[in-house]
Scaffold this motif. Structure first.
Motif, PDB file in Angstrom:
ATOM      1  N   ARG A   1       0.863  -1.188   0.000  1.00 12.20           N
ATOM      2  CA  ARG A   1       0.000   0.000   0.000  1.00 12.20           C
ATOM      3  C   ARG A   1       0.891   1.226   0.000  1.00 12.20           C
ATOM      4  N   GLU A   2       0.481   2.198  -0.756  1.00 16.60           N
ATOM      5  CA  GLU A   2       1.324   3.354  -1.008  1.00 16.60           C
ATOM      6  C   GLU A   2       1.171   4.458   0.040  1.00 16.60           C
ATOM      7  N   THR A   3       2.301   5.095   0.330  1.00 20.83           N
ATOM      8  CA  THR A   3       2.330   6.238   1.243  1.00 20.83           C
ATOM      9  C   THR A   3       2.960   7.411   0.503  1.00 20.83           C
ATOM     10  N   ASP A   4       2.444   8.598   0.747  1.00 27.27           N
ATOM     11  CA  ASP A   4       2.910   9.841   0.129  1.00 27.27           C
ATOM     12  C   ASP A   4       4.431   9.974   0.246  1.00 27.27           C
ATOM     13  N   ALA A   5       5.082  10.404  -0.829  1.00 28.05           N
ATOM     14  CA  ALA A   5       6.546  10.549  -0.862  1.00 28.05           C
ATOM     15  C   ALA A   5       7.059  11.605   0.114  1.00 28.05           C
ATOM     16  N   ARG A   6       6.179  12.484   0.589  1.00 27.89           N
ATOM     17  CA  ARG A   6       6.603  13.503   1.569  1.00 27.89           C
ATOM     18  C   ARG A   6       6.707  12.927   2.982  1.00 27.89           C
ATOM     19  N   LEU A   7       6.268  11.675   3.145  1.00 27.52           N
ATOM     20  CA  LEU A   7       6.290  11.009   4.445  1.00 27.52           C
ATOM     21  C   LEU A   7       7.241   9.826   4.383  1.00 27.52           C
ATOM     22  N   LEU A   8       8.124   9.721   5.372  1.00 25.84           N
ATOM     23  CA  LEU A   8       9.128   8.661   5.383  1.00 25.84           C
ATOM     24  C   LEU A   8       8.858   7.654   6.498  1.00 25.84           C
ATOM     25  N   LEU A   9       8.934   6.385   6.161  1.00 29.60           N
ATOM     26  CA  LEU A   9       8.890   5.314   7.148  1.00 29.60           C
ATOM     27  C   LEU A   9      10.338   4.936   7.415  1.00 29.60           C
ATOM     28  N   LEU A  10      10.827   5.240   8.619  1.00 31.44           N
ATOM     29  CA  LEU A  10      12.233   5.017   8.931  1.00 31.44           C
ATOM     30  C   LEU A  10      12.521   3.582   9.373  1.00 31.44           C
ATOM     31  N   ASP A  11      11.519   2.891   9.911  1.00 31.74           N
ATOM     32  CA  ASP A  11      11.676   1.506  10.342  1.00 31.74           C
ATOM     33  C   ASP A  11      10.310   0.830  10.220  1.00 31.74           C
ATOM     34  N   SER A  12      10.278  -0.405   9.781  1.00 28.99           N
ATOM     35  CA  SER A  12       8.995  -1.087   9.566  1.00 28.99           C
ATOM     36  C   SER A  12       8.184  -1.251  10.852  1.00 28.99           C
ATOM     37  N   ALA A  13       8.839  -1.154  12.027  1.00 33.12           N
ATOM     38  CA  ALA A  13       8.128  -1.265  13.314  1.00 33.12           C
ATOM     39  C   ALA A  13       7.491   0.056  13.741  1.00 33.12           C
ATOM     40  N   ASP A  14       7.806   1.150  13.060  1.00 34.42           N
ATOM     41  CA  ASP A  14       7.306   2.474  13.447  1.00 34.42           C
ATOM     42  C   ASP A  14       5.798   2.593  13.255  1.00 34.42           C
ATOM     43  N   ASN A  15       5.141   3.289  14.194  1.00 30.01           N
ATOM     44  CA  ASN A  15       3.721   3.603  14.014  1.00 30.01           C
ATOM     45  C   ASN A  15       3.527   5.086  13.695  1.00 30.01           C
ATOM     46  N   VAL A  16       4.642   5.771  13.408  1.00 29.62           N
ATOM     47  CA  VAL A  16       4.596   7.153  12.930  1.00 29.62           C
ATOM     48  C   VAL A  16       5.432   7.258  11.658  1.00 29.62           C
ATOM     49  N   LEU A  17       5.119   8.274  10.875  1.00 28.45           N
ATOM     50  CA  LEU A  17       5.881   8.612   9.675  1.00 28.45           C
ATOM     51  C   LEU A  17       6.544   9.960   9.909  1.00 28.45           C
ATOM     52  N   SER A  18       7.738  10.146   9.382  1.00 32.59           N
ATOM     53  CA  SER A  18       8.445  11.420   9.513  1.00 32.59           C
ATOM     54  C   SER A  18       8.185  12.263   8.272  1.00 32.59           C
ATOM     55  N   VAL A  19       7.927  13.541   8.496  1.00 29.31           N
ATOM     56  CA  VAL A  19       7.655  14.459   7.387  1.00 29.31           C
ATOM     57  C   VAL A  19       8.985  14.883   6.762  1.00 29.31           C
ATOM     58  N   ALA A  20       9.141  14.616   5.457  1.00 29.77           N
ATOM     59  CA  ALA A  20      10.372  14.947   4.730  1.00 29.77           C
ATOM     60  C   ALA A  20      10.291  16.300   4.038  1.00 29.77           C
ATOM     61  N   ARG A  21       9.083  16.707   3.662  1.00 29.36           N
ATOM     62  CA  ARG A  21       8.842  18.020   3.043  1.00 29.36           C
ATOM     63  C   ARG A  21       7.575  18.588   3.660  1.00 29.36           C
ATOM     64  N   PRO A  22       7.538  19.898   3.884  1.00 29.93           N
ATOM     65  CA  PRO A  22       6.368  20.492   4.555  1.00 29.93           C
ATOM     66  C   PRO A  22       5.050  20.140   3.858  1.00 29.93           C
ATOM     67  N   ILE A  23       4.046  19.916   4.690  1.00 35.77           N
ATOM     68  CA  ILE A  23       2.691  19.639   4.210  1.00 35.77           C
ATOM     69  C   ILE A  23       1.765  20.643   4.890  1.00 35.77           C
ATOM     70  N   ARG A  24       0.933  21.298   4.119  1.00 34.26           N
ATOM     71  CA  ARG A  24       0.072  22.355   4.624  1.00 34.26           C
ATOM     72  C   ARG A  24      -1.293  21.805   5.055  1.00 34.26           C
ATOM     73  N   PHE A  25      -1.896  22.545   5.965  1.00 39.11           N
ATOM     74  CA  PHE A  25      -3.270  22.280   6.407  1.00 39.11           C
ATOM     75  C   PHE A  25      -4.161  22.073   5.182  1.00 39.11           C
ATOM     76  N   GLY A  26      -4.976  21.035   5.201  1.00 38.74           N
ATOM     77  CA  GLY A  26      -5.939  20.786   4.132  1.00 38.74           C
ATOM     78  C   GLY A  26      -5.415  19.986   2.960  1.00 38.74           C
ATOM     79  N   GLN A  27      -4.100  19.778   2.886  1.00 38.41           N
ATOM     80  CA  GLN A  27      -3.573  18.996   1.778  1.00 38.41           C
ATOM     81  C   GLN A  27      -3.887  17.516   1.977  1.00 38.41           C
ATOM     82  N   LEU A  28      -4.103  16.838   0.874  1.00 35.88           N
ATOM     83  CA  LEU A  28      -4.408  15.415   0.884  1.00 35.88           C
ATOM     84  C   LEU A  28      -3.100  14.634   0.780  1.00 35.88           C
ATOM     85  N   VAL A  29      -2.939  13.632   1.645  1.00 35.23           N
ATOM     86  CA  VAL A  29      -1.790  12.730   1.585  1.00 35.23           C
ATOM     87  C   VAL A  29      -2.317  11.298   1.589  1.00 35.23           C
TER      88      VAL A  29
END
Length: 93
Positions: A1-29
């Motif tokens: 399943r695909e995740t937005d390229a602006r969000l990084l999964l640093l480890d497969s055990a993570d339950n959070v994604l790290s933001v790699a590029r700013p994302i604004r209020f209201g944007q769809l990811v």
């Protein structure tokens, strides 16, 4: 399943994604293939919930426990001081 390229999964055990590029209020990811409309601005380095994290559950980033949820956190929500607290792993030993 695909995740937005602006969000990084640093480890497969993570339950959070790290933001790699700013994302604004209201944007769809896309998170794990599901479209999510952000209800906040997310700057580089911010953490976004990859899955629903229940109150009292640990938050994992880069494969390590970094915090505990102090309230339920839904997919796509910002994970920060308002809904989590630092978690001292040494206290678990």
């Amino acid at each position: 399943r695909e995740t937005d390229a602006r969000l990084l999964l640093l480890d497969s055990a993570d339950n959070v994604l790290s933001v790699a590029r700013p994302i604004r209020f209201g944007q769809l990811v896309s998170i794990e293939g599901s479209p999510i409309c952000l209800d906040h601005n997310a700057g580089v380095g911010s953490k976004i919930a990859r899955f629903r994290i229940g109150q009292g559950e640990v938050i994992k980033a880069s494969g390590a426990i970094v915090a505990m949820a102090i309230e339920d956190i839904e997919v796509g929500q910002l994970v920060h001081a308002h809904n989590s607290m630092s978690h001292d792993v040494k206290k678990q030993s």
